[in-house]
Design a protein around this motif. Structure first.
Motif, mmCIF file in Angstrom:
data_model
loop_
_atom_site.group_PDB
_atom_site.id
_atom_site.type_symbol
_atom_site.label_atom_id
_atom_site.label_comp_id
_atom_site.label_asym_id
_atom_site.label_seq_id
_atom_site.Cartn_x
_atom_site.Cartn_y
_atom_site.Cartn_z
ATOM 1 N N ASN A 252 0.779 -1.269 0.053
ATOM 2 C CA ASN A 252 -0.061 0.096 0.173
ATOM 3 C C ASN A 252 0.810 1.305 0.065
ATOM 4 O OD1 ASN A 252 -1.725 -2.251 1.281
ATOM 5 N ND2 ASN A 252 -3.180 -0.672 0.987
ATOM 6 N N ALA A 253 2.021 1.104 0.541
ATOM 7 C CA ALA A 253 2.845 2.490 0.976
ATOM 8 C C ALA A 253 4.245 1.862 1.305
ATOM 9 C CB ALA A 253 2.096 3.316 1.944
ATOM 10 N N GLU A 254 5.111 2.994 1.229
ATOM 11 C CA GLU A 254 6.335 2.880 1.653
ATOM 12 C C GLU A 254 6.803 3.892 2.469
ATOM 13 O OE1 GLU A 254 9.400 4.526 -1.686
ATOM 14 O OE2 GLU A 254 7.942 3.131 -2.653
ATOM 15 N N LEU A 255 7.846 3.611 3.348
ATOM 16 C CA LEU A 255 8.549 4.417 4.469
ATOM 17 C C LEU A 255 9.927 4.312 3.866
ATOM 18 C CD1 LEU A 255 7.089 3.347 7.721
ATOM 19 C CD2 LEU A 255 6.197 4.754 6.163
ATOM 20 N N PRO A 256 10.328 5.561 2.980
ATOM 21 C CA PRO A 256 11.611 5.480 2.232
ATOM 22 C C PRO A 256 12.731 6.457 3.182
ATOM 23 C CG PRO A 256 10.451 7.249 1.410
ATOM 24 C CD PRO A 256 9.566 6.617 2.670
ATOM 25 N N PHE A 257 12.647 6.273 4.555
ATOM 26 C CA PHE A 257 13.409 7.134 5.444
ATOM 27 C C PHE A 257 14.828 6.461 5.941
ATOM 28 C CE2 PHE A 257 8.883 7.901 6.571
ATOM 29 C CZ PHE A 257 8.390 8.892 5.664
ATOM 30 N N PHE A 258 15.119 5.178 5.562
ATOM 31 C CA PHE A 258 16.119 4.616 6.169
ATOM 32 C C PHE A 258 17.339 4.160 5.474
ATOM 33 C CE2 PHE A 258 11.837 3.440 7.803
ATOM 34 C CZ PHE A 258 11.885 3.887 9.123
ATOM 35 N N GLU A 290 -5.038 -2.888 8.441
ATOM 36 C CA GLU A 290 -4.190 -3.957 8.745
ATOM 37 C C GLU A 290 -2.948 -3.865 7.862
ATOM 38 O OE1 GLU A 290 -6.535 -7.374 8.577
ATOM 39 O OE2 GLU A 290 -8.122 -6.514 10.096
ATOM 40 N N LEU A 291 -1.863 -3.598 8.337
ATOM 41 C CA LEU A 291 -0.882 -3.552 7.364
ATOM 42 C C LEU A 291 0.580 -4.173 8.342
ATOM 43 C CD1 LEU A 291 -0.684 0.428 6.599
ATOM 44 C CD2 LEU A 291 -1.436 -1.620 5.286
ATOM 45 N N GLU A 292 1.250 -4.928 7.429
ATOM 46 C CA GLU A 292 2.690 -5.569 7.794
ATOM 47 C C GLU A 292 3.671 -4.920 7.181
ATOM 48 O OE1 GLU A 292 5.184 -9.717 7.449
ATOM 49 O OE2 GLU A 292 2.907 -9.752 6.497
ATOM 50 N N LEU A 303 17.362 1.489 0.812
ATOM 51 C CA LEU A 303 16.658 0.648 2.093
ATOM 52 C C LEU A 303 15.286 1.573 2.576
ATOM 53 C CD1 LEU A 303 16.853 -1.631 3.787
ATOM 54 C CD2 LEU A 303 17.987 0.017 5.447
ATOM 55 N N ARG A 304 14.235 0.694 2.467
ATOM 56 C CA ARG A 304 13.000 1.077 2.734
ATOM 57 C C ARG A 304 11.999 0.215 3.611
ATOM 58 N NH1 ARG A 304 9.729 1.359 -2.955
ATOM 59 N NH2 ARG A 304 10.498 -0.894 -3.547
ATOM 60 N N LEU A 305 10.974 0.693 4.259
ATOM 61 C CA LEU A 305 10.115 -0.199 4.632
ATOM 62 C C LEU A 305 8.713 -0.185 3.884
ATOM 63 C CD1 LEU A 305 10.157 0.476 8.531
ATOM 64 C CD2 LEU A 305 10.733 -1.809 7.632
ATOM 65 N N LEU A 306 8.451 -1.336 3.581
ATOM 66 C CA LEU A 306 6.924 -1.544 2.947
ATOM 67 C C LEU A 306 5.923 -2.069 3.393
ATOM 68 C CD1 LEU A 306 8.463 -3.185 -0.698
ATOM 69 C CD2 LEU A 306 8.202 -0.833 -0.292
ATOM 70 N N ALA A 307 4.713 -1.331 3.600
ATOM 71 C CA ALA A 307 3.593 -1.466 4.182
ATOM 72 C C ALA A 307 2.733 -2.514 3.275
ATOM 73 C CB ALA A 307 2.834 -0.422 4.370
ATOM 74 N N PHE A 308 2.341 -3.728 3.717
ATOM 75 C CA PHE A 308 1.468 -4.832 2.746
ATOM 76 C C PHE A 308 0.276 -4.948 3.674
ATOM 77 C CE2 PHE A 308 5.804 -5.831 1.263
ATOM 78 C CZ PHE A 308 5.409 -6.188 -0.035
ATOM 79 N N VAL A 330 -5.192 -3.860 -6.748
ATOM 80 C CA VAL A 330 -4.029 -4.118 -7.034
ATOM 81 C C VAL A 330 -3.427 -3.404 -8.330
ATOM 82 C CG1 VAL A 330 -4.589 -5.964 -8.591
ATOM 83 C CG2 VAL A 330 -2.383 -6.104 -7.289
ATOM 84 N N HIS A 331 -4.480 -3.047 -9.189
ATOM 85 C CA HIS A 331 -4.153 -2.505 -10.305
ATOM 86 C C HIS A 331 -3.726 -0.839 -9.795
ATOM 87 C CE1 HIS A 331 -5.047 -0.091 -14.490
ATOM 88 N NE2 HIS A 331 -4.166 -1.127 -14.573
ATOM 89 N N SER A 332 -4.390 -0.184 -9.076
ATOM 90 C CA SER A 332 -4.011 1.120 -8.701
ATOM 91 C C SER A 332 -2.667 1.094 -7.795
ATOM 92 C CB SER A 332 -5.147 1.753 -7.949
ATOM 93 O OG SER A 332 -5.204 1.057 -6.633
ATOM 94 N N HIS A 333 -2.161 0.150 -7.296
ATOM 95 C CA HIS A 333 -0.935 0.012 -6.712
ATOM 96 C C HIS A 333 0.452 -0.709 -7.750
ATOM 97 C CE1 HIS A 333 -2.242 0.950 -2.628
ATOM 98 N NE2 HIS A 333 -3.561 0.143 -3.106
#
Length: 339
Positions: A252-258, A290-292, A303-308, A330-333
């Motif tokens: 769904n998203a990413e945290l590109p801070f790392f 609900e994200l992992e 290096l990043r964290l992905l939210a699934f 899924v298409h919009s992602h």
């Protein structure tokens, strides 16, 4: 122009001036209203360069719109109603309908107001919406203002709810009283095509959605609709069956801070679990999904964290008709569309 859409039976993408999310609180399907459009003015955070003047001009309603998408007076989006078990894809019947069903202002009899027409045909309109998947109101005057748009869905007996993405602030609030949201208009989304999607998350879905256009786009602004029932016959059956059997999971998203951790040497392995734990607490407290979180590393993205999202069925049954339909974002992602 206005189009109403039942999200459990279709998928779509839209670029609209203002989009209101309304729902029937007892269920989980979507009614939104829209057409070819673009924001009347760009909102805070857009690509427009602010002018430095002694006396700033009076802001329009769009410029004053808030990106705080929590609306205390409006209930949260209902929980998604998953009914995806035991679907026999080989028995799905072909669909011959054309989406959307078009309703012209000329259908209103002489001497009858638009409001009177909507009230008199309320049940028939809602039945038509369920049957056709979407209704396009063309030439109506009532919905040309925010107050009129709110009156429109009130006449249909619909109760507004918050955006299913309210917790991540994906859409700006234009009118809190009417639970009206602007379609996604962020600079970060300007460079790629927003794929076909339902107005939903794995956790929450507004059963009905309504889109309205207050100002037509000078160029572009296409409003695209995809029939989720027809989609089941458009995909190769062996591919569809494999997707249904295995389920779909996407980021769904990413945290590109790392990326700085890549230069931390041997401390990288020590610090990664710490930062991931902090991020999980922050995401869990802020985001109503609900994200992992998972680490991902490559040369182009660093290096990043992905939210699934959790694994989910790409097919769901319509909450009223029970008919199966494509129900997946899924298409919009798709990274292909993003890049």
């Amino acid at each position: 122009a206005i189009a109403m859409a039942a999200s459990s039976t279709m998928k779509y993408t839209v670029r609209t001036a203002v989009a209101m999310v309304a729902c029937l609180a007892a269920s989980a399907e979507a009614l939104r209203v829209g057409h070819i459009s673009q924001p009347v003015t760009r909102m805070a955070g857009s690509r427009a360069t602010p002018l430095m003047v002694a006396s700033p001009p009076v802001k329009t309603e769009f410029e004053k719109a808030s990106f705080d998408t929590s609306i205390e007076e409006i209930p949260k989006c209902p929980l998604t109603r998953w009914d995806a078990s035991g679907i026999d894809l080989s028995s799905v019947e072909p669909v011959s309908r054309t989406l959307p069903h078009e309703l012209s202002r000329e259908a209103v009899p002489d001497g009858m107001s638009e409001e009177e027409y909507i009230v008199a045909n309320k049940e028939a309109l809602l039945e038509q919406l369920t049957e056709s998947g979407a209704i396009w109101f063309r030439g109506f005057e009532l919905m040309r203002s925010q107050d009129g748009f709110q009156r429109f869905y009130q006449l249909l007996g619909l109760d507004p709810c918050q955006d299913p993405l309210a917790s991540v602030g994906a859409r700006a609030v234009v009118n809190k009283k009417g639970a009206m949201y602007e379609a996604v208009n962020k600079p970060s989304r300007a460079r790629f095509f927003v794929g076909m999607h339902n107005e939903s998350t794995n956790k929450r879905t507004n059963r009905l959605g309504a889109f309205v256009c207050f100002k037509a786009a000078e160029t572009g602004g296409e409003f695209l609709l995809l029939d989720g029932q027809k989609m089941l016959k458009e995909i190769k059956q062996e591919t569809l069956q494999r997707l249904y059997d295995k389920g779909v999971r996407f980021s769904n998203a990413e945290l590109p801070f790392f990326d700085f951790l890549r230069s931390a040497g041997p401390l990288k392995e020590v610090l990664q679990p710490v930062f991931k734990g902090v991020a999980e607490v922050a995401v869990g407290a802020k985001i109503d999904m609900e994200l992992e979180l998972r680490w991902d590393e490559n040369e182009s993205d660093g290096l990043r964290l992905l939210a699934f999202s959790p694994p989910q069925s790409p097919i769901n049954r319509h909450p009223l008709t029970g008919k199966p339909a494509w129900f997946c974002n899924v298409h919009s992602h798709s990274r292909y569309l993003r890049d």
